[in-house]
Scaffold this active site. Structure first.
Site, PDB file in Angstrom:
ATOM      1  N   SER A 153       0.888  -1.161  -0.053  1.00 51.25           N
ATOM      2  CA  SER A 153       0.000   0.053  -0.121  1.00 51.25           C
ATOM      3  C   SER A 153       0.801   1.123  -0.026  1.00 51.25           C
ATOM      4  O   SER A 153       2.120   1.291   0.064  1.00 51.25           O
ATOM      5  CB  SER A 153      -0.897  -0.074   1.105  1.00 51.25           C
ATOM      6  OG  SER A 153      -1.958  -1.161   1.219  1.00 51.25           O
ATOM      7  N   HIS A 154       0.238   2.278  -0.090  1.00 50.94           N
ATOM      8  CA  HIS A 154       0.775   3.893   0.064  1.00 50.94           C
ATOM      9  C   HIS A 154       1.668   3.786   1.413  1.00 50.94           C
ATOM     10  O   HIS A 154       1.016   3.337   2.385  1.00 50.94           O
ATOM     11  CB  HIS A 154      -0.272   4.747  -0.384  1.00 50.94           C
ATOM     12  CG  HIS A 154      -1.446   4.787   0.699  1.00 50.94           C
ATOM     13  ND1 HIS A 154      -2.392   5.665   0.277  1.00 50.94           N
ATOM     14  CD2 HIS A 154      -1.771   3.943   1.428  1.00 50.94           C
ATOM     15  CE1 HIS A 154      -3.483   5.261   1.556  1.00 50.94           C
ATOM     16  NE2 HIS A 154      -3.123   4.249   1.879  1.00 50.94           N
TER      17      HIS A 154
END
Lengths: 305, 305, 305
Positions: free
Chosen positions: B232-233
């Site tokens: 994920s980010h």
């Protein structure tokens, strides 16, 4: 889709292997589509699922004129009055699938899309469909197989007949095997094996099947793998294995025939799963599983035999 | 693959860093392939895994003439009589990997496939391979990196040297961060960060690494990520981290060096996993994990230190 | 990215729907970028997250001249002395997202990449972006939707307005439904349904949404699906459903509005999840889940209401 009138004769021909029995009208009888039960009309090819408890009622209540059902459904006066044709078969769902797939499901026409990038020494069988942007190495692909867009097939991959690959599948990529060097950095163990895939195998969208390290990864006939699954290097799947979506089968696992791998299951490397075993959804399998047992949970344990 | 005779001298050159010791013949000694143990022949480059209990037996029994083993294997009369050459190294599996990868594993030739769509301001280093249908934005790619087919690399992605990306990886896509508006509908929080990837990083097929929201997602040197993983980010992975297939690392997680993430693991957002920790297969990690601990289960708990 | 000076007037226009209140200077006030808190400068558009406990301190301490905050932040003498402009809104994170997405996030320009393979009868709305190597069948795509590279959209797929599809998504592929024939080999049940996707739906990289068997798979307005998810045939997702990465939703599941599906969750086929329910990370959902409940674990159980 253009309407296709399929005659009773054509339907019965498609069902020859299961010896159907017919009751009711046989002249000028046809179906021209399949449909959701809510949208059934007089010309829908209809069927009665054997697991239902009100089979007779369904057969009598449907507006469809051609109905597949098992032998527990009788050709009643009501059906006769409605001019229905009842076809008795051992497994109506299977019979329906056979007829519907033959006549009412659109298939890719064989052919190779001009954008496909294919190694000059690849061996492509007859009646194969290869979609846009496919990338194929020095591989063999058997008769009638369908390769959808963006599928990557590496060198040393052998695929049987009548297989089906959905978009984005990666077949024969390097396996995830590493060894630490003297500085503690990981370095890939050589991955020079291949992948051998049988006949009637189906592989889901974006699923990855890695090649073996020194020998081959093997997928048996009629095995079906769903979307977004990972099959590691040197895995050996038997015949008729079902691998449901998002499952992960680690390196060198051996699964016997007819194993059912529920969605989002993981299997530790080098584990053996006996023929006919069922692994429940979300199972985390760290031990060998004997044949015909049902295991589930994290870690997976025997639920029943 | 055309046969390549690799001389003992070439093998020893490739192993210089680990100071090999040689017993037996040195003149006209060569290997011309690697193989699965069952298919070993006189000209196979063979090796004895240090974890085996019958190492001496394996070294004496193999038909191969050139064998890598550790110092517990002695150059016996039997080996001498068979004219074998024994190369003693600290880690035979690693030595085998080094030699095999250098001489016996086919690599992509550097070059850019004409179908690749690349931003005119992308910076592509020397000796890079870019396969068919790759899509690259305003990114930087270091020397010797391999980008396989269908890989998407967004703007603001920086990739180091000697990295390897398998098919379908998506690097730098918008992260999954939303905020509810006054009607309760979700609206994407701006995702304008980048992805910074070190050297010798490998990324599996169809794996997704999202860009940071306002800052960057970071992947350290030598980290290896398997197929079908989601990073994920704003995740920060250290050096030599191993992320096995189908794992999910949520937003803003920080993993230290040498962390091992077992297959199908999930880690909750903003969690920290200390260096050297091991997360077992199928772990659902909702708490911070201290360094060097082994955690497993759903929810994951300490198994041992 | 070229620098864009966005005036206070433009910012307030973008926030009209939430009736902002302004304190401090209004003439010649502008912001020209967004940034990570560590990199904030005088011309950053800044915001104070309502969940923070030191909101006043953040608003006073930032070097930024334009700040979005909620009504608990007061326009202090310190802020006045620093010449700051304070914009009071109900939800600063949402307001920031609105303004930042409108002015500071690069978007794909509408247009169809020449490499896209599109069925001549596909209906493509205005202002749609279709990236390289996209493959679209006889589908409908609404106004303003973005289709990234390698996305496959099958026949009978209807997509609403302002949707966003990341790379490698497969929409409308054949579902994973089989029936055993008399030899015990599995044969695909016909899969002739479609997929109906609402407005403002987002679909992550390499995510697969299968078409219905005889009817349709349905995705409601504003629903967001992350990377590497599997949505099976005949699933019905409500509005504003969030499906986080690596999740698997089996056939015919029905999820109500505002359901939150945590990362790496699996849901058994035919299950119903009531509106507003939350399924924790790694949940293995085998039962129906009532509305507004929180379930977690393997198998998932009620955690609280």
């Amino acid at each position: 889709m253009t309407v296709k009138k399929i005659s009773l004769e054509q339907i019965l021909n498609a069902l020859q292997a299961v010896s159907p029995t017919v009751h009711g009208p046989v002249e000028d009888v046809f179906a021209d589509h399949i449909a959701d039960p809510k949208k059934t009309t007089a010309t829908t090819l209809d069927w009665v699922n054997s697991i239902k408890t009100n089979k007779q009622e369904i057969a009598e209540g449907t507006p469809a004129k051609v109905i597949l059902a098992d032998a527990e459904v009788v050709y009643s006066d009501a059906m006769k009055a409605a001019g229905k044709t009842l076809i008795i078969v051992p497994n109506p769902k299977m019979a329906f699938s056979l007829v519907a797939n033959e006549f009412f499901v659109e298939k890719e026409e064989p052919g190779i899309h001009p954008t496909a990038v294919i190694h000059p020494e690849a061996e492509i069988g007859p009646d194969v469909y290869i979609g846009p942007y496919v990338h194929i190495g020095k591989a063999k692909i058997g008769k009638g197989t369908v390769i959808s867009a963006y599928v990557r097939i590496y060198d040393k991959v052998t695929i049987g007949e009548n297989c089906f690959f959905k978009e984005g599948a990666v077949i024969g990529g390097a396996g995830f095997g590493y060894e630490k060097d003297s500085q503690g950095n990981r370095f890939r163990f050589p991955q020079i094996g291949g992948v051998i895939i049988g006949n009637y195998v189906e592989v889901g969208g974006n699923t990855c099947i890695d090649r073996g390290a020194l020998s081959d990864t093997v997928i048996g006939d009629h095995t079906k793998i769903d979307n977004l699954c990972h099959i590691s290097h040197n895995v050996d799947l038997g015949r008729n294995v079902m691998v449901i979506a998002c499952s992960e089968i680690s390196g060198s696992c051996v699964l016997g025939d007819d194993v059912w791998v529920g969605p989002n299951t993981s299997i530790r490397d080098h584990r053996k799963v006996g023929a006919g075993a069922l692994l429940g959804m979300g199972s985390v399998v760290v031990k060998d599983v004997p044949a015909d047992e049902v295991w589930t949970g994290n870690p997976a344990k025997l639920l029943n035999r």
